[in-house]
Write a protein that holds these residues in place. Structure first.
Motif, PDB file in Angstrom:
ATOM      1  N   HIS A   1      42.294  38.523  47.300  1.00  0.00           N
ATOM      2  CA  HIS A   1      42.822  39.210  46.007  1.00  0.00           C
ATOM      3  C   HIS A   1      42.846  38.656  44.771  1.00  0.00           C
ATOM      4  CE1 HIS A   1      47.347  36.903  47.153  1.00  0.00           C
ATOM      5  NE2 HIS A   1      46.846  36.339  46.385  1.00  0.00           N
ATOM      6  N   ALA A   2      42.539  37.541  44.687  1.00  0.00           N
ATOM      7  CA  ALA A   2      42.491  37.074  43.965  1.00  0.00           C
ATOM      8  C   ALA A   2      40.902  37.251  42.736  1.00  0.00           C
ATOM      9  CB  ALA A   2      41.172  35.604  44.186  1.00  0.00           C
TER      10      ALA A   2
ATOM     11  N   SER B   1      43.097  32.287  33.318  1.00  0.00           N
ATOM     12  CA  SER B   1      44.136  31.664  34.049  1.00  0.00           C
ATOM     13  C   SER B   1      45.049  31.117  32.992  1.00  0.00           C
ATOM     14  CB  SER B   1      43.693  30.381  34.887  1.00  0.00           C
ATOM     15  OG  SER B   1      42.959  29.285  33.759  1.00  0.00           O
ATOM     16  N   SER B   2      44.554  30.753  31.817  1.00  0.00           N
ATOM     17  CA  SER B   2      46.346  30.368  30.711  1.00  0.00           C
ATOM     18  C   SER B   2      46.686  31.804  30.100  1.00  0.00           C
ATOM     19  CB  SER B   2      44.574  30.217  29.453  1.00  0.00           C
ATOM     20  OG  SER B   2      44.294  31.952  28.873  1.00  0.00           O
TER      21      SER B   2
ATOM     22  N   ALA C   1      53.598  29.068  41.155  1.00  0.00           N
ATOM     23  CA  ALA C   1      51.945  29.716  41.036  1.00  0.00           C
ATOM     24  C   ALA C   1      51.361  29.247  41.055  1.00  0.00           C
ATOM     25  CB  ALA C   1      52.360  30.827  40.950  1.00  0.00           C
ATOM     26  N   THR C   2      49.832  29.555  41.977  1.00  0.00           N
ATOM     27  CA  THR C   2      48.780  29.535  41.546  1.00  0.00           C
ATOM     28  C   THR C   2      47.803  30.476  40.837  1.00  0.00           C
ATOM     29  OG1 THR C   2      48.105  30.389  43.701  1.00  0.00           O
ATOM     30  CG2 THR C   2      48.517  27.956  43.833  1.00  0.00           C
ATOM     31  N   SER C   3      47.334  30.094  39.824  1.00  0.00           N
ATOM     32  CA  SER C   3      46.570  30.822  38.787  1.00  0.00           C
ATOM     33  C   SER C   3      45.505  31.751  39.152  1.00  0.00           C
ATOM     34  CB  SER C   3      46.097  29.656  38.260  1.00  0.00           C
ATOM     35  OG  SER C   3      44.375  29.188  38.492  1.00  0.00           O
ATOM     36  N   VAL C   4      45.469  32.677  38.922  1.00  0.00           N
ATOM     37  CA  VAL C   4      44.608  33.650  39.044  1.00  0.00           C
ATOM     38  C   VAL C   4      42.785  33.393  39.527  1.00  0.00           C
ATOM     39  CG1 VAL C   4      42.926  36.218  38.326  1.00  0.00           C
ATOM     40  CG2 VAL C   4      45.651  35.998  38.430  1.00  0.00           C
ATOM     41  N   ASP C   5      42.266  32.380  38.543  1.00  0.00           N
ATOM     42  CA  ASP C   5      41.095  31.880  39.279  1.00  0.00           C
ATOM     43  C   ASP C   5      41.180  30.843  40.054  1.00  0.00           C
ATOM     44  OD1 ASP C   5      41.910  29.662  37.024  1.00  0.00           O
ATOM     45  OD2 ASP C   5      40.779  29.848  36.022  1.00  0.00           O
TER      46      ASP C   5
ATOM     47  N   ALA D   1      45.357  21.671  38.741  1.00  0.00           N
ATOM     48  CA  ALA D   1      45.285  21.211  41.163  1.00  0.00           C
ATOM     49  C   ALA D   1      44.307  22.176  41.311  1.00  0.00           C
ATOM     50  CB  ALA D   1      46.749  21.333  41.339  1.00  0.00           C
ATOM     51  N   PRO D   2      43.149  22.112  41.656  1.00  0.00           N
ATOM     52  CA  PRO D   2      42.781  23.077  41.771  1.00  0.00           C
ATOM     53  C   PRO D   2      43.156  24.006  43.379  1.00  0.00           C
ATOM     54  CG  PRO D   2      40.984  21.751  42.470  1.00  0.00           C
ATOM     55  CD  PRO D   2      42.662  21.796  41.268  1.00  0.00           C
ATOM     56  N   GLY D   3      43.236  25.753  43.692  1.00  0.00           N
ATOM     57  CA  GLY D   3      42.864  25.757  44.755  1.00  0.00           C
ATOM     58  C   GLY D   3      43.867  26.912  45.038  1.00  0.00           C
ATOM     59  N   ASP D   4      44.385  27.741  45.937  1.00  0.00           N
ATOM     60  CA  ASP D   4      45.233  29.075  45.925  1.00  0.00           C
ATOM     61  C   ASP D   4      45.950  28.836  47.021  1.00  0.00           C
ATOM     62  OD1 ASP D   4      43.564  29.591  48.163  1.00  0.00           O
ATOM     63  OD2 ASP D   4      42.674  32.045  46.659  1.00  0.00           O
TER      64      ASP D   4
END
Length: 365
Positions: A24-25, A31-32, A178-182, A202-205
């Motif tokens: 779903h990503a 992301s901004s 939440a984590t960003s879409v990208d 902070a990368p990751g989902d």
């Protein structure tokens, strides 16, 4: 995100929404961009009222899967859902059990007092990610037909807002996280306006909240990888104050926090990864009796009622020690379901049965 199907030979594959499951990503959204608040209209997502059998809509009755004459010992109830809807994410909150569907646009609300569906909510999109209870709302994940996490008001059973994010993690200190879409940023969001207050690199989902910190695993289903790195984020300053390095897992890893320990599990993994957040030590813990599920491989560890719970096979849910991962008991699940998530509440284990379009309520000690 945890949205993997398992193809022939047990190989994980991503397929389109039309034919089954998808990530779903979406890498196409910036992301901004600030999350947006939207209000449900008369033409938007809606709730089907109960009409005939109490708690079950007429359309639900017409397409429900028949309850078998005999259920396994310990199964207290089988709750039928729309045929072909493929229920998966499930969570307890606001006095109800909530179940989202992967091959339909429906969110079901189940009354644990009657074991009946009390509301059937049209989301306008299918669900791949988890259901999360946060900031007084039920949050649903999305598939490739959208890039919006949806907020459902439990007092009205209506969609009342949307958030451009890969996954809602939870709430902490008055903020929604939440984590960003990208999958490159961790977002602190105002739960009232749904505007981004702070964006953290902070990368990751795949994130969880625990011990006063946000833990975000660098897992990204679009890049087909979990890097083995988990960022430790201080929510008061937005600073990444540490990193944990772990063994890698199968794509679509799920993670939970319990008493200073992170537990990781990938769909095809025959093991859990136990991560001590104080010492940083990571170990693999074998999963006894694990059998890979054919259709939907979501078997994320669940921290509830003083135990760790994992669906270790289509027909089995295992109860494990919260500190060591050692098995203590097993419980029945639908062996024809081939997957589906689990939750614990109201003195019971609740199991989504993906292929058989039901939810089982199972007695627990």
């Amino acid at each position: 995100m945890r949205s993997m199907f398992l193809g022939a030979g047990g190989l994980a594959v991503l397929v389109s929404v039309a034919s089954g499951c998808s990530s779903h990503a979406s890498s196409g959204a910036a992301s901004s961009a600030s999350p947006s608040l939207s209000t449900a209209s008369s033409t938007g997502p809606s709730t089907t009222s109960t009409t005939q059998t109490p708690g079950v809509s007429s359309s639900l009755q017409a397409s429900a899967v028949s309850t078998p004459a005999v259920l396994p010992s310990g199964v207290l109830a089988e709750i039928p859902l729309d045929k072909g809807s493929a229920p998966n994410p499930i969570v307890v909150g606001f006095g109800s059990v909530w179940v989202a569907t992967h091959r339909a646009n429906t969110l079901y609300r189940i009354d644990p007092q009657t074991d009946k569906v009390s509301a059937k909510i049209d989301l306008g999109q299918s669900t791949c990610g988890p259901l999360v209870i946060a900031s007084g709302r039920v949050w649903t994940g999305f598939c490739d037909d959208s890039t919006k996490e949806l907020a459902i008001d439990p007092t009205t059973n209506q969609v009342v807002g949307s958030l451009q994010a890969s996954e809602v993690i939870g709430d902490l200190d008055g903020s929604l996280w939440a984590t960003s879409v990208d999958s490159t940023q961790l977002l602190e969001v105002d739960p009232t306006t749904l505007k981004t207050k702070m964006a953290i690199a902070a990368p990751g989902d795949e994130g969880v909240i625990g011990g006063g910190y946000i833990w975000n695993a660098d897992e990204n289903i679009d890049s087909n990888a979990y890097s083995g790195v988990i960022s430790k984020v201080d929510p008061t300053t937005g600073a990444v104050v540490g990193q944990l390095h772990t063994p890698t897992t199968d794509l679509g890893m799920g993670m939970t926090y319990a008493n200073g320990v992170l537990w990781l599990k990938g769909p095809a993994d025959t093991f859990l990864v136990r991560v001590d957040t104080t010492s940083g030590e990571s170990t693999k813990v074998a999963l006894a009796g694990f059998a890979q599920m054919v259709d939907f491989g979501d078997d994320t560890p669940v921290n509830a009622s003083g135990s760790l719970w994992v669906r270790t096979a289509s027909g089995v849910v295992s109860q494990l020690s919260l500190s060591t991962g050692a098995p203590s008991a097993t419980f029945p699940a639908d062996p024809t379901a081939e997957g589906g998530e689990i939750t614990v509440g109201f003195g019971s284990l609740w199991i989504s049965n993906f292929d058989s379009d039901t939810v089982w309520r199972v007695r627990t000690p």
